[in-house]
Design an enzyme around this catalytic site. Structure first.
Site, PDB file in Angstrom:
ATOM      1  CD1 TRP A 159      69.348 -88.564  -5.931  1.00 42.07           C
ATOM      2  CD2 TRP A 159      67.906 -89.751  -7.155  1.00 42.07           C
ATOM      3  NE1 TRP A 159      69.111 -89.738  -5.259  1.00 42.07           N
ATOM      4  CE2 TRP A 159      68.217 -90.488  -5.998  1.00 42.07           C
ATOM      5  CE3 TRP A 159      67.022 -90.307  -8.081  1.00 42.07           C
ATOM      6  CZ2 TRP A 159      67.672 -91.742  -5.735  1.00 42.07           C
ATOM      7  CZ3 TRP A 159      66.479 -91.550  -7.817  1.00 42.07           C
ATOM      8  CH2 TRP A 159      66.802 -92.247  -6.658  1.00 42.07           C
ATOM      9  CB  THR A 161      66.522 -83.336 -13.881  1.00 41.34           C
ATOM     10  OG1 THR A 161      65.881 -83.737 -12.670  1.00 41.34           O
ATOM     11  CG2 THR A 161      65.462 -83.050 -14.946  1.00 41.34           C
ATOM     12  CD  GLU A 369      64.633 -77.849  -8.346  1.00 43.61           C
ATOM     13  OE1 GLU A 369      64.557 -76.724  -7.835  1.00 43.61           O
ATOM     14  OE2 GLU A 369      64.858 -78.056  -9.555  1.00 43.61           O
ATOM     15  N   GLY A 370      64.445 -80.447  -2.756  1.00 38.43           N
ATOM     16  CA  GLY A 370      64.191 -80.330  -1.319  1.00 38.43           C
ATOM     17  C   GLY A 370      62.852 -80.957  -0.966  1.00 38.43           C
TER      18      GLY A 370
END
Ligand code: CAA
Length: 405
Positions: A159, A161, A369-370
């Site tokens: 994942w 980016t 990001e959570g």
């Protein structure tokens, strides 16, 4: 343009306007086709860099703009309102790799990696998650073993980016030994570049939204990283990642607010034009109530985020308000874009209008990001840390709800 309650300084308004102008001129004409074709435009990185948008939080001494956090976040909202794929690239770059090197890097690492990042000559990425370690980030298995002047890394990060085009990647890996696992304290951070032997770009994800932002796996196959590229202290990498995500989550909140605001603005315009039963649908209370709730959500999420930016620049811990900002903004983006599609009806379900894309783009803000569930875990732990409960608390918390009393 939905008015902001925050009193921006003249300089902050200038940054905001510059970001809006850039996004309208350089991005808006391509947003729909880049989304359709899952196309990442490398020339955009150069243009963003030339204007300083890739070094917003880096001091001028290291070739950045040295802006305050609120300036950065209002610029990010403007970019996201036009293209959330571009916004996540800008957010990750500014919030995570550049900030990590600025905070924990040696002078040599700053000269070699931070300056080109701040100038936009290189794009930054952050590699924490793995195929089997997402919310439980400390469960990562990528292993780093010291071998002379190098660390040798083996494993797969997921994942990531901008992973296809990143020139500098901040990667977390285990440096504890398999026979002496130390949990989160056994993780270190490395500065990785794609020219290092053993680096390979793996699977590229075919995503529901943010299609113009490439998300990939990175495969480390006996990746040789010079010992000089260890960031900060061995065994502190997980804490560095968590502290950095406090900043990253502010960027994602700004991105989510940009998506929600765009959906609201498109809905306001459409409801004023679209006529049914002999009048604009904006004249119906059913539509007015939706628009009112959407505007209320955007205003509330933005107010919390901007207050958090102030707390950060005063040097306060923002673990709690950053998690709350990200949670509120991402859930607002999801509900606002859902209602936008409803207001557009059938036209909201097809690609002729942008709300369909905004709805797809909004979803990931509740995940990366959570996840929203992890934000609630972080918030609850922080609340217990303040109340002094014996429940699992975060040891780094320092009265995050303190309000001067
Ligand atoms: N600031 C400073 N230190 C922190 C911290 C923070 N916000 N959060 C945790 N720590 C420290 C703790 O103090 C502790 O340190 P010590 O061992 O020295 O005491 C250590 O980190 C471990 O903390 P926890 O025991 O709380 O760790 P945990 O295993 O229970 O996990 C968690 C906590 C909050 C669930 C964490 O794993 C988490 O945030 N998970 C979500 C991961 C995530 O956000 N991934 C995003 C991927 S990146 C991405 O999406 C970027 C992109 O490309 C868009």
């Amino acid at each position: 343009m939905i008015p902001s309650l925050s009193q921006l300084t003249a300089e902050q308004r200038e940054i905001q306007q510059a970001a809006r102008d850039f996004a309208q001129a350089e991005i808006a004409p391509h947003t729909a086709s880049w989304d359709r074709d899952a196309h990442f435009e490398p020339s955009l990185v150069q243009k963003l860099g030339e204007l300083g948008f890739l070094g917003m939080l880096v001091p001028e001494a290291y070739d950045g703009l040295g802006l305050d956090t609120l300036s950065y976040l209002v610029a990010l909202e403007e970019i996201s309102a036009v293209d959330a794929s571009v916004a996540v690239m800008v957010s990750v770059h500014n919030s995570l790799p550049t900030q990590m090197i600025l905070r924990w890097g040696t002078d040599e690492q700053k000269d070699r990696y931070l300056r080109p990042l701040a100038r936009g000559e290189k794009l930054g990425a952050f590699a924490l998650s793995e195929p089997d370690a997402g919310s439980d980030a400390a469960a990562m298995t990528t292993q780093a073993v010291r071998d002379g002047d190098c660390w040798v890394l083996n494993g797969t990060k997921a994942w990531v980016t901008s992973g296809t085009h990143a020139g500098v990647i901040l990667a977390m890996a285990r440096t504890d030994r398999p026979d002496n696992r130390r949990g989160a304290r056994g993780i270190s951070t490395f500065i990785v570049t794609p020219d290092m032997p053993g680096f390979r770009i793996g699977k590229k994800e075919d995503k529901m939204g943010l299609r113009a932002s490439p998300t990939v796996q990175l495969v480390f196959d006996n990746l040789r990283v010079p010992a000089a590229n260890l960031l900060g202290e061995e065994g502190h990498g997980f804490s560095y990642a968590m502290m950095s995500l406090d900043n990253g989550r502010l960027g994602i909140a700004a991105q989510a607010i940009g998506i929600a605001r765009a959906a609201l603005e498109h809905s306001l315009a459409y409801a004023a034009e679209r006529r049914q039963f002999g009048k604009p649908i904006a004249d119906f209370e059913a539509i007015q109530f939706k628009l009112a709730d959407m505007a209320k959500g955007v205003a509330a999420a933005r107010a919390l985020l901007h207050a958090t930016a102030g707390a950060k620049d005063r040097g306060e811990s923002v673990t709690l308000p950053a998690a709350m900002s990200k949670l509120l903004a991402s859930e607002t983006a999801m509900s606002v874009t859902r209602e936008a599609v409803q207001i557009f009806g059938g036209y909201g379900y097809v690609t002729d209008y942008p709300v369909e894309r905004l709805f797809r783009d909004a979803k990931v803000t509740e995940i990366y990001e959570g996840t929203s569930e992890i934000q609630r875990v972080v918030i609850a732990r922080q609340l217990y840390a303040v109340s002094g409960s014996p429940a699992h608390t975060a040891s780094h918390a320092t009265s995050p709800l303190a309000n001067g009393d």
